[in-house]
Design an enzyme around this catalytic site. Structure first.
Site, short mmCIF file in Angstrom:
data_model
loop_
_atom_site.label_atom_id
_atom_site.label_comp_id
_atom_site.label_asym_id
_atom_site.label_seq_id
_atom_site.Cartn_x
_atom_site.Cartn_y
_atom_site.Cartn_z
CG HIS A 247 -25.88 41.36 40.03
ND1 HIS A 247 -25.02 40.44 39.49
CD2 HIS A 247 -26.29 40.85 41.21
CE1 HIS A 247 -24.94 39.41 40.30
NE2 HIS A 247 -25.68 39.63 41.36
CD GLU A 306 -29.50 41.70 48.67
OE1 GLU A 306 -30.49 41.17 49.18
OE2 GLU A 306 -28.34 41.43 48.97
N1 COA Z 1 -26.95 53.10 42.20
C1 COA Z 1 -26.31 54.11 41.58
N2 COA Z 1 -25.23 53.93 40.80
C2 COA Z 1 -24.78 52.68 40.67
C3 COA Z 1 -25.40 51.60 41.28
C4 COA Z 1 -26.52 51.83 42.08
N3 COA Z 1 -27.16 50.82 42.71
N4 COA Z 1 -24.72 50.46 40.97
C5 COA Z 1 -23.72 50.84 40.20
N5 COA Z 1 -23.73 52.17 40.01
C6 COA Z 1 -22.82 52.98 39.21
C7 COA Z 1 -21.48 53.11 39.93
O1 COA Z 1 -21.45 54.24 40.76
C8 COA Z 1 -20.53 53.23 38.78
O2 COA Z 1 -20.55 54.56 38.30
P1 COA Z 1 -19.18 55.29 37.87
O3 COA Z 1 -18.63 54.44 36.76
O4 COA Z 1 -19.63 56.63 37.44
O5 COA Z 1 -18.31 55.28 39.08
C9 COA Z 1 -21.17 52.36 37.69
O6 COA Z 1 -22.55 52.28 38.01
C10 COA Z 1 -20.59 50.97 37.66
O7 COA Z 1 -20.59 50.46 38.96
P2 COA Z 1 -19.61 49.34 39.45
O8 COA Z 1 -19.14 49.71 40.82
O9 COA Z 1 -18.58 49.04 38.44
O10 COA Z 1 -20.53 48.11 39.53
P3 COA Z 1 -20.14 46.78 40.23
O11 COA Z 1 -20.35 45.71 39.25
O12 COA Z 1 -18.83 46.80 40.88
O13 COA Z 1 -21.18 46.77 41.42
C11 COA Z 1 -22.92 46.40 42.84
C12 COA Z 1 -22.24 45.94 41.56
C13 COA Z 1 -24.02 45.40 43.19
C14 COA Z 1 -21.90 46.38 44.00
C15 COA Z 1 -23.48 47.81 42.67
O14 COA Z 1 -24.38 47.83 41.59
C16 COA Z 1 -24.12 48.37 43.93
O15 COA Z 1 -23.43 48.91 44.78
N6 COA Z 1 -25.49 48.21 44.06
C17 COA Z 1 -26.17 48.69 45.24
C18 COA Z 1 -26.01 47.67 46.37
C19 COA Z 1 -26.83 46.42 46.15
O16 COA Z 1 -27.99 46.48 45.74
N7 COA Z 1 -26.18 45.28 46.44
C20 COA Z 1 -26.81 43.99 46.31
C21 COA Z 1 -26.22 43.22 45.18
S1 COA Z 1 -27.10 41.74 44.85
#
Ligand code: COA
Length: 363
Positions: A247, A306
């Protein structure tokens, strides 16, 4: 600058507060746990909208007005649900139907927009299966009527309570992407329909409200608890993100995950859904959290809203391609409340960008 605008305060709000470090969500002064334990959808709608319109707003009058609006809106489906519209994913079909609602900034517009997706989504889902849509019943609560229009059966008390818990849990959540979109549009005074259309467009992305369908795909892919670690490792090895984890704000477990896990238990305990699904989900969750900890030790990645949404909505009979649409039914009230707050107190939102492109050649 940070391209995701992390840590940028872009609005002051009295509506909700997300404390990512403590894992706490407050909606208008009430903690999520208390809200879910005591409220139905109409209660949280009254809580969020109170004071934002000229009318005195209470849950009973919202229930009556939503019932009447659902009945009135049913004709929109009959008039507009042609083959082109029905070929769209459900959330896009709902968005197309929403676009037919006149823009306005009054409470009647708010009621219409809250009732509309509740009518449109079940109708679209039935039509896509070749079934006739079911007319709304104004005497029912919004949650009970949604389930009845979806399945053709009056839902059990556990099912209605489960959907209420879901709609309350996701009603508002700070300045998330769709809510920000709603506020940007509201700041131009375009009207509430325009705000909701912008918000639903932001919501449907897989990084926002589009994740729960893929969560269910993951559960099906894993199949048995003992496969969890291997299946998830394989997905991570291929650069995939595990849906339902991570998140932008929460650095601990998303409080909404536990609220939903609590809400779905009575449905499974009473034999209205396959209890084996909970055991599978818990095993996958444990394996995913362990793997994410190993692979990203510096980035706390916990269960988000989710994950258990997928299990709950599946148990209530929604097909997985409709989950984002159900999210929209619940979040519309938050989008409207934020849009009104922005219109009443805010200014036109117009940030600056920094130009990093080429400069004109000197003459
Ligand atoms: N599974 C695997 N790796 C994950 C992850 C997940 N669900 N969520 C984050 N990461 C990893 C990213 O790949 C990134 O790795 P890197 O630094 O090696 O590239 C690191 O963790 C940081 O991720 P980041 O993109 O900065 O996090 P964010 O704050 O932008 O993203 C989300 C938040 C929700 C978009 C992200 O966690 C995600 O895509 N989750 C899955 C989709 C989901 O469940 N969405 C519903 C949200 S309520």
């Amino acid at each position: 600058m940070k391209s995701g605008l992390e840590d940028v305060i872009a609005a002051e709000t009295k509506l909700s507060d997300v404390d990512g470090a403590a894992g706490r969500l407050i909606i208008r002064g009430v903690s999520l746990d208390d809200l879910v334990a005591t409220s139905r959808f109409e209660d949280v709608a009254a809580l969020l909208l109170d004071g934002l319109f000229d009318e005195h707003i209470d849950a009973t009058s919202i229930r009556t007005q939503l019932g009447a609006a659902r009945v009135a809106l049913f004709s929109h489906v009959e008039a507009a649900a042609d083959a082109t519209l029905l070929a769209l994913p459900p959330v896009d079909a709902v968005r197309a139907l929403l676009a037919r609602i006149e823009d306005g900034e009054d409470f009647a517009s708010a009621i219409r927009l809250m009732a509309a997706p509740a009518v449109f989504l079940p109708a679209v889902l039935r039509l896509q299966k070749g079934d006739a849509p079911i007319k709304p019943d104004a005497s029912l609560s919004q949650s009970a009527d949604i389930l009845r229009m979806l399945t053709g059966r009056v839902p059990t008390a556990e099912q209605t309570a489960g959907l209420d818990a879901y709609l309350v849990t996701i009603s508002d959540h700070g300045l998330n992407a769709s809510t920000f979109a709603s506020r940007v549009i509201a700041s131009t005074h375009a009207g509430l329909t325009s705000s909701v259309l912008a918000a639903i467009s932001a919501l449907k992305g897989p990084l926002h409200g589009g994740a729960p369908g893929p969560v269910l795909d993951m559960l099906d892919g894993v199949g048995k608890p003992e496969n969890a670690r291997e299946w998830l490792s394989h997905a991570l090895d291929h650069g995939e993100r595990l849906m339902g984890f991570g998140h932008r704000i929460y650095r601990v477990r998303d409080p909404r995950a536990d609220a939903l896990k609590t809400a779905l238990k009575p449905i499974f305990a009473s034999g209205q859904a396959d209890a084996g699904r909970i055991a599978l989900a818990e095993a996958i969750e444990a394996a995913a959290l362990a793997l994410l900890k190993e692979r990203k030790p510096d980035r706390p990645l916990e269960t988000n809203v989710e994950y258990y949404t997928a299990l709950l909505l599946d148990a209530l009979g929604f097909p997985r391609n409709a989950f984002t649409g159900v999210f929209a039914i619940g979040r519309t009230v938050g989008w409207i409340a934020h849009a009104r707050e922005q219109t009443l107190d805010g200014r036109l939102i117009r940030p600056q960008s920094r130009y990093v492109g080429p400069l004109p050649k000197a003459a």
